[in-house]
Design a protein around this motif. Structure first.
Motif, PDB file in Angstrom:
ATOM      1  N   TYR A  38      36.512  32.075  37.984  1.00  0.00           N
ATOM      2  CA  TYR A  38      36.478  32.514  39.375  1.00  0.00           C
ATOM      3  C   TYR A  38      36.535  34.030  39.464  1.00  0.00           C
ATOM      4  N   GLU A  40      35.818  36.161  37.103  1.00  0.00           N
ATOM      5  CA  GLU A  40      34.617  36.718  36.492  1.00  0.00           C
ATOM      6  C   GLU A  40      33.451  36.696  37.475  1.00  0.00           C
ATOM      7  N   THR A  41      33.310  35.610  38.217  1.00  0.00           N
ATOM      8  CA  THR A  41      32.251  35.503  39.216  1.00  0.00           C
ATOM      9  C   THR A  41      32.430  36.550  40.307  1.00  0.00           C
ATOM     10  N   LYS A  42      33.666  36.727  40.772  1.00  0.00           N
ATOM     11  CA  LYS A  42      33.929  37.731  41.801  1.00  0.00           C
ATOM     12  C   LYS A  42      33.689  39.148  41.294  1.00  0.00           C
ATOM     13  N   ILE A  44      31.546  40.060  38.977  1.00  0.00           N
ATOM     14  CA  ILE A  44      30.090  40.236  38.893  1.00  0.00           C
ATOM     15  C   ILE A  44      29.517  40.493  40.279  1.00  0.00           C
ATOM     16  N   TYR A  45      30.000  39.744  41.274  1.00  0.00           N
ATOM     17  CA  TYR A  45      29.538  39.935  42.651  1.00  0.00           C
ATOM     18  C   TYR A  45      29.853  41.357  43.127  1.00  0.00           C
ATOM     19  N   LEU A  46      31.091  41.810  42.895  1.00  0.00           N
ATOM     20  CA  LEU A  46      31.471  43.152  43.336  1.00  0.00           C
ATOM     21  C   LEU A  46      30.677  44.222  42.601  1.00  0.00           C
ATOM     22  N   TRP A  47      30.436  44.026  41.312  1.00  0.00           N
ATOM     23  CA  TRP A  47      29.656  44.988  40.543  1.00  0.00           C
ATOM     24  C   TRP A  47      28.238  45.099  41.105  1.00  0.00           C
ATOM     25  N   LYS A  48      27.625  43.958  41.386  1.00  0.00           N
ATOM     26  CA  LYS A  48      26.260  43.983  41.928  1.00  0.00           C
ATOM     27  C   LYS A  48      26.221  44.582  43.326  1.00  0.00           C
ATOM     28  N   ARG A  49      27.279  44.381  44.091  1.00  0.00           N
ATOM     29  CA  ARG A  49      27.298  44.895  45.447  1.00  0.00           C
ATOM     30  C   ARG A  49      27.501  46.407  45.487  1.00  0.00           C
ATOM     31  N   ASN A  55      22.020  47.220  37.956  1.00  0.00           N
ATOM     32  CA  ASN A  55      21.531  45.884  37.631  1.00  0.00           C
ATOM     33  C   ASN A  55      20.101  45.904  37.132  1.00  0.00           C
TER      34      ASN A  55
END
Length: 73
Positions: A38, A40-42, A44-49, A55
């Motif tokens: 969970y 790790e998914t968050k 990755i989301y914050l990094w992409k945002r 990316n």
């Protein structure tokens, strides 16, 4: 602490006791949270945002590589 002791650095008395009694249990409590899918998914989301340009794969032909800027790509 082991590397410091081997290299000759004198550690204050009680550092090992504090580490074993306080820091290691805190670390053990946070590890399941930090390494869960969970989080790790968050992350990755914050990094992409917040870092959208990172990316994309860079165009290596457009980057001049030299010794003064080795980490551009």
């Amino acid at each position: 602490m082991a590397y410091l002791s081997v290299s000759g650095v004198k550690l204050p008395d009680g550092v090992e006791i504090f580490t074993a009694g306080v820091l290691l249990p805190i670390n053990s409590a946070f590890n399941p949270i930090l390494y869960s899918p969970y989080i790790e998914t968050k992350m990755i989301y914050l990094w992409k945002r917040f870092c959208p340009n990172r990316n994309q794969t860079p165009n290596r032909d457009a980057i001049e590589l030299n010794a003064s800027a080795p980490f551009l790509w």
